[in-house]
Design a protein around this motif. Structure first.
Motif, PDB file in Angstrom:
ATOM      1  N   GLU A   1     -40.566 -46.640  15.019  1.00 20.94           N
ATOM      2  CA  GLU A   1     -39.139 -46.488  14.741  1.00 20.94           C
ATOM      3  C   GLU A   1     -38.321 -46.511  16.032  1.00 20.94           C
ATOM      4  O   GLU A   1     -37.286 -47.174  16.126  1.00 20.94           O
ATOM      5  CB  GLU A   1     -38.904 -45.181  13.988  1.00 20.94           C
ATOM      6  N   SER A   2     -38.797 -45.791  17.046  1.00 26.66           N
ATOM      7  CA  SER A   2     -38.090 -45.748  18.333  1.00 26.66           C
ATOM      8  C   SER A   2     -38.097 -47.118  18.998  1.00 26.66           C
ATOM      9  O   SER A   2     -37.088 -47.560  19.564  1.00 26.66           O
ATOM     10  CB  SER A   2     -38.736 -44.713  19.258  1.00 26.66           C
ATOM     11  N   PHE A   3     -39.248 -47.794  18.937  1.00 24.88           N
ATOM     12  CA  PHE A   3     -39.358 -49.124  19.535  1.00 24.88           C
ATOM     13  C   PHE A   3     -38.349 -50.072  18.891  1.00 24.88           C
ATOM     14  O   PHE A   3     -37.602 -50.777  19.585  1.00 24.88           O
ATOM     15  CB  PHE A   3     -40.779 -49.655  19.349  1.00 24.88           C
ATOM     16  N   ALA A   4     -38.315 -50.099  17.553  1.00 25.90           N
ATOM     17  CA  ALA A   4     -37.418 -51.018  16.857  1.00 25.90           C
ATOM     18  C   ALA A   4     -35.952 -50.686  17.119  1.00 25.90           C
ATOM     19  O   ALA A   4     -35.122 -51.584  17.298  1.00 25.90           O
ATOM     20  CB  ALA A   4     -37.714 -50.982  15.352  1.00 25.90           C
ATOM     21  N   THR A   5     -35.636 -49.392  17.184  1.00 30.57           N
ATOM     22  CA  THR A   5     -34.253 -48.975  17.408  1.00 30.57           C
ATOM     23  C   THR A   5     -33.787 -49.363  18.801  1.00 30.57           C
ATOM     24  O   THR A   5     -32.691 -49.924  18.979  1.00 30.57           O
ATOM     25  CB  THR A   5     -34.116 -47.459  17.215  1.00 30.57           C
ATOM     26  N   ARG A   6     -34.602 -49.070  19.803  1.00 31.06           N
ATOM     27  CA  ARG A   6     -34.212 -49.412  21.172  1.00 31.06           C
ATOM     28  C   ARG A   6     -34.166 -50.916  21.395  1.00 31.06           C
ATOM     29  O   ARG A   6     -33.277 -51.430  22.098  1.00 31.06           O
ATOM     30  CB  ARG A   6     -35.176 -48.753  22.161  1.00 31.06           C
ATOM     31  N   LEU A   7     -35.112 -51.645  20.809  1.00 32.55           N
ATOM     32  CA  LEU A   7     -35.115 -53.099  20.949  1.00 32.55           C
ATOM     33  C   LEU A   7     -33.834 -53.693  20.370  1.00 32.55           C
ATOM     34  O   LEU A   7     -33.239 -54.610  20.962  1.00 32.55           O
ATOM     35  CB  LEU A   7     -36.339 -53.693  20.254  1.00 32.55           C
ATOM     36  N   LEU A   8     -33.391 -53.156  19.242  1.00 30.27           N
ATOM     37  CA  LEU A   8     -32.153 -53.652  18.629  1.00 30.27           C
ATOM     38  C   LEU A   8     -30.959 -53.394  19.532  1.00 30.27           C
ATOM     39  O   LEU A   8     -30.149 -54.293  19.785  1.00 30.27           O
ATOM     40  CB  LEU A   8     -31.947 -52.981  17.271  1.00 30.27           C
ATOM     41  N   HIS A   9     -30.828 -52.174  20.044  1.00 33.87           N
ATOM     42  CA  HIS A   9     -29.634 -51.819  20.801  1.00 33.87           C
ATOM     43  C   HIS A   9     -29.660 -52.333  22.242  1.00 33.87           C
ATOM     44  O   HIS A   9     -28.597 -52.606  22.811  1.00 33.87           O
ATOM     45  CB  HIS A   9     -29.449 -50.305  20.781  1.00 33.87           C
ATOM     46  N   GLU A  10     -30.834 -52.500  22.813  1.00 35.65           N
ATOM     47  CA  GLU A  10     -30.910 -52.947  24.203  1.00 35.65           C
ATOM     48  C   GLU A  10     -31.060 -54.454  24.354  1.00 35.65           C
ATOM     49  O   GLU A  10     -30.607 -55.030  25.340  1.00 35.65           O
ATOM     50  CB  GLU A  10     -32.077 -52.238  24.905  1.00 35.65           C
ATOM     51  N   GLU A  11     -31.720 -55.104  23.378  1.00 37.55           N
ATOM     52  CA  GLU A  11     -31.966 -56.543  23.511  1.00 37.55           C
ATOM     53  C   GLU A  11     -31.434 -57.368  22.346  1.00 37.55           C
ATOM     54  O   GLU A  11     -31.563 -58.583  22.351  1.00 37.55           O
ATOM     55  CB  GLU A  11     -33.477 -56.791  23.664  1.00 37.55           C
ATOM     56  N   ARG A  12     -30.861 -56.685  21.339  1.00 41.83           N
ATOM     57  CA  ARG A  12     -30.289 -57.380  20.190  1.00 41.83           C
ATOM     58  C   ARG A  12     -31.340 -58.210  19.424  1.00 41.83           C
ATOM     59  O   ARG A  12     -31.074 -59.332  18.996  1.00 41.83           O
ATOM     60  CB  ARG A  12     -29.137 -58.294  20.628  1.00 41.83           C
ATOM     61  N   VAL A  13     -32.520 -57.635  19.236  1.00 44.48           N
ATOM     62  CA  VAL A  13     -33.570 -58.265  18.438  1.00 44.48           C
ATOM     63  C   VAL A  13     -33.977 -57.300  17.334  1.00 44.48           C
ATOM     64  O   VAL A  13     -34.246 -56.129  17.600  1.00 44.48           O
ATOM     65  CB  VAL A  13     -34.806 -58.634  19.282  1.00 44.48           C
TER      66      VAL A  13
END
Length: 388
Positions: A335-347
């Motif tokens: 969950e943390s990986f997906a959340t940070r990836l979305l907000h930091e890299e827009r993926v």
């Protein structure tokens, strides 16, 4: 007058929302986002299929069809299933056209389950399986496929989970979210468990056309399994018809008639124009399916190689259009990986635990998008991992 705290039924109030839609909805208002989240082909429905729908409207086919669907379509489905799955079904008494494969699964469960009946649900799996068992009055019993076996459930695991209340085994091969696929030998081992304990197999075969390096085997084609298999499929994935909402279910006549009763009262019939479109796809769409499959194979190879190169261990999926890389080396939960990836890299990727607790430590990446988008997504994920 004092109102009740809630009018919702307990079993509905306690349902968790879809983990897939959560991340899809989170992108609202964001720009420059690449989505590897929703399992939807990036192809447009082939023109001849769309044209058949348009022609059906021009010809005035705007009324209800038979509850089970156009007989012509059911006959075409029977021929297709016989040709591709090597299983014969009576189009008049053993095939129902549904509103997507999702409705097929829903009415199948509601037709076979009495309150308290147990269904062995093999996870990781699509997010709706266990909730649909609950909504049908049954009890989902989770059987976690082991990562050491590439998330392919073992017969011994199913054997250990069977009780006197077990009614069915619910399984998807090729699998969403892992892309793994049971071999014929592995299916035969599962079938032995089903026959030993007199169980049904609810087999979600929506990705049967998206198999890359092996021959496909249906559970219904395994010796002695046709009469205890409910075969669910549809047109969303292989014909790029997700928005048309059209599926089908094949089963022995008694079970089909039970499902049809529910379908009659809840739905009446599937969309008429969508049925004419699917009929055209079955008659003249094999070449389009082959081209899509060829493209998905190339994308799969690129994404798997890219993820492994950046240290996110990922085996090569045998079917569907998902990869399921291990993200444990990052030290984050999924969950943390997906959340940070979305907000930091827009993926956008989907946390593995959305598909069951056994998916923790993984994320699902759909490669049903263009190579240009996939290259940029892999570049961004690599940058994200390197920064960690």
């Amino acid at each position: 007058m004092v109102l009740k705290t809630s009018y919702l039924a307990n079993h509905v109030r306690n349902l968790k929302p879809s983990g897939i839609r959560k991340f899809f909805d989170a992108t609202a208002g964001m720009t420059d986002v690449i989505s590897l989240g929703v399992g939807e082909p990036d192809f447009v429905t082939p023109w001849n299929v769309r044209e058949a729908a348009i022609l059906s409207l021009e010809d005035g086919h705007t009324s209800y069809t038979a509850n089970a669907g156009l007989l012509e379509l059911r006959e075409a489905i029977a021929k297709y299933v016989d040709d591709y799955y090597c299983v014969a079904y009576d189009p008049e008494h053993e095939i129902t056209v549904t509103v997507g494969a999702s409705e097929a699964i829903d009415i199948a469960l509601r037709a076979i389950l009495d309150p308290g009946d147990e269904v062995l649900v093999v996870e990781p799996c699509f997010v709706s399986y266990a909730p649909l068992v609950t909504l049908a009055g049954g009890t989902p019993v989770i059987v976690a496929a082991e990562k050491e076996n590439d998330f392919k459930v073992q017969a011994r695991q199913l054997e250990d989970a069977v009780t006197e209340r077990t009614k069915a085994i619910m399984i998807c091969s090729p699998n969403n979210p892992t892309g793994s696929m049971l071999s014929k030998q592995e299916m035969e081992q599962v079938a032995r468990v089903a026959k030993k304990h007199d169980l049904l197999i609810l087999s979600d075969e929506i990705y049967a056309e998206l198999v890359y390096d092996d021959l496909y085997t249906s559970f219904a084609a395994i010796d002695g399994m046709r009469e205890r298999t409910i075969l669910v499929s549809g047109f969303s994935k292989d014909m790029a018809m997700t928005g048309w909402r059209l599926g089908f279910v094949c089963a022995p006549a008694e079970i089909t008639q039970g499902m049809l009763k529910i379908h009659q009262y809840a739905i009446m019939c599937a969309s008429t124009m969508a049925q004419y479109a699917a009929l055209e796809g079955l008659r003249n769409g094999r070449s389009d399916m082959a081209e899509m499959r060829k493209s998905y194979r190339l994308r799969r190879n690129f994404v798997v190689e890219s993820l492994n190169e950046m240290g996110l261990a990922c085996y090569k999926p045998e079917g569907a259009f998902y990869t399921f890389p291990n993200i444990e080396l990052t030290g984050m939960d999924s969950e943390s990986f997906a959340t940070r990836l979305l907000h930091e890299e827009r993926v956008v990727v989907v946390p593995g635990n959305a598909f069951g607790d056994s998916g923790e430590g993984y994320v699902r990446c759909s490669y049903a998008t263009s190579m240009g988008q996939l290259r940029e997504a892999m570049k961004r994920i690599h940058h994200f991992v390197d920064n960690l």
